[in-house]
Design an enzyme around this catalytic site. Sequence first.
Site, PDB file in Angstrom:
ATOM      1  CG  ASP A 186      37.028  40.748  42.961  1.00 56.56           C
ATOM      2  OD1 ASP A 186      36.207  40.912  42.030  1.00 56.56           O
ATOM      3  OD2 ASP A 186      36.951  39.808  43.768  1.00 56.56           O
ATOM      4  CB  SER A 201      32.030  37.309  37.614  1.00 56.71           C
ATOM      5  OG  SER A 201      31.690  37.407  38.973  1.00 56.71           O
TER       6      SER A 201
HETATM    7  C1  OXD Z   1      34.309  36.700  40.603  1.00 60.06           C
HETATM    8  C2  OXD Z   1      35.712  36.692  40.981  1.00 60.06           C
HETATM    9  O1  OXD Z   1      33.770  35.653  40.242  1.00 60.06           O
HETATM   10  O2  OXD Z   1      36.246  37.777  41.248  1.00 60.06           O
HETATM   11  O3  OXD Z   1      33.687  37.760  40.653  1.00 60.06           O
HETATM   12  O4  OXD Z   1      36.315  35.628  41.036  1.00 60.06           O
HETATM   13 MN    MN Z   2      34.844  39.319  41.497  1.00 58.55          MN
END
Ligand code: OXD
Ligand code: MN
Length: 635
Positions: free
Chosen positions: A319, A294
């Site tokens: 993500d 993250s």
């Molecule tokens: C993370 C996010 O924390 O995508 O990885 O919010």
């Molecule tokens: Mn993430």
Amino acid sequence: MANTNSNQSSTAASEQKRPYTVVKGSLSSLAPKVRSFIEEKAAICQPDNVYICDGSDEENQQMIDTLLENGMIQSLPKYDNCWLALTDPADVARVEKQTFIVTKEKRQTTPTTLNGIAGQLAKWMSPEEFSKQFDERFPGCMKGRTMYAIPFSMGPVGSPFSKIGMELTDSAYVVVCTRIMTRMGADVLKTLGDGEFVRGLHSMGRPLPLTKPLVNNWPCNSEKIMVAHIPDKNEIASFGSGYGGNSLLGKKCFALRFGGILAKREGWLAEHMLILGITNPQGVKKYVVAAFPSACGKTNLAMMTPSLPGYKIECVGDDIAWMRFDSEGQLRAINPEAGFFGVAPGTSMKTNPIAMKLVQSNTVFTNVAKTSDGGVYWKGIDDDAVSPGATITSWKRQENWQPGDKTNPAAHPNARFCAPAAQCPIMDPAWEDSAGVPIDAIIFGGRRPKGVPLIYESFNWQHGVFVGAAMRSEATAAAEHGGGKKKMIMHDPFAMRPFFGYNFGDYLRHWLSLEPSPHKVPKIFHVNWFRTNDEGEFLWPGFGENVRVLSWIMDRVANKDVAMESPIGLIPKPGSLNVEGLGDIDMKELFSVSPEFLRDECVEIDKYFKEQVNEDLPREMWQELANLQARAKKM
Ligand code: OXD
Ligand code: MN
């Protein structure tokens, strides 16, 4: 016939007895499984109203009006249909300590650590303990409130990759954000029929009347936060937090933790990875996935504006990737999400112009600062974000906030934008393709100021799995802690540390099991944009220049002879990484690997594997560590 009639009248009677009003939609029109899920949870949470969401524009407007009325959001008139939510400062991030996987056996969830050392790879809770914790939280938790029932699909509705979920929540903010982040609404229910779905229950944990005033009009119960996953029941129960990572159950809870469990069972992969398409000046296009911890710039890479002429980057996701091998053995990926929930601070026309354009409309911002002319502001945003004469109000509602105030940042370091993917200017034409896009490279990465070269390729699949398992990264303004901590190099295998849904040892075995034919496993790489010199300055310019590294990866995918062996992996042959026009780049330093560094790294990895994974670590990983140790010794 008589029978049907009596069923109908008993249904009508029970509807009359119900202590809540169904204010939108009708329970009787729902498939039996969906209906009984709602009825069962409503009986526990005791909302005043039940609202079955259809995902329409009108409904969204109603949610926005509700949120405006109760002061949970403000408008941002500088943009089109954009909103700002400011949370209770006690509810700003994912809460890893309170996130659990509930299984009969602890070992299903987490490796047995050495000598009872606290485990870092998924937190276990027993079903008995969960029952107790659930009963302390959920009964009556929605009193005086409306329970929204949100049907959503992770992945394009109807794609063989996709999975359906239903989230019950008492937060209209969750409804608005889920509509951005997933495919949500009536179509999903049609596709589902009476099929199986992931059951999500979320409550802010503040029934009415309140016993204590709200902070910032943001209902939450931060002392009692619990995010629990119960794979045996296909259920997620999240209490006490409205923050996206804890409350948008489709994202980390479903797409990663549950996704991981399903993927293992069904032979595919659910990973914390961006997906992008890169086209070179010759018109060759490849797709790659990349996993970074993250706040390492995943969104920036996914939306990169390449510095080299003739290259094009297109975004499939920033993500999460769901990937499976097709019948020809080609790995294919979809982005299960339909929106971006990106970190705002640091985003600017310089670092990510695409994201800046993306968030001009239909975006929900959380915990950023607001300018007096109705715009947004955060650390690192472009200077012209503040119009002449405008003032800034911080995320903590401090008026006339002054740039340079380091004690009270304008925006929370984990402030977010939540924006629809469809309006991203460089979305890939195939981003919603039900068959997914073909993946030719897997990239791991981390923030490593010292020792780790800009790019290396693993020697083979097994070595690549080891590279993922051994991933480490410098903790930055760690979202979870809100910054201010000493910077440490933390282990974050596969960038999945907070997102494993089952025993990490089994996860590794699953990755290893994917290699045999007919699977054509992609090449695996590791990148590090963050190496610094002795003065602490970055050795590599990063951002749009990272296309040079992607271009080298494309060459390797095409089996070009541009790599040479180093003890850590295959690195670019001299002259094969295009650095033309970059000025002074210390290539020697950028690619140097010292025996001392590797030795220390091996000691660290060995300690981590022993302490955290112990007997659950596959033999192949010990073998790879021994190989690395041997290569380091030979240097
Ligand atoms: C993370 C996010 O924390 O995508 O990885 O919010
Ligand atoms: Mn993430």
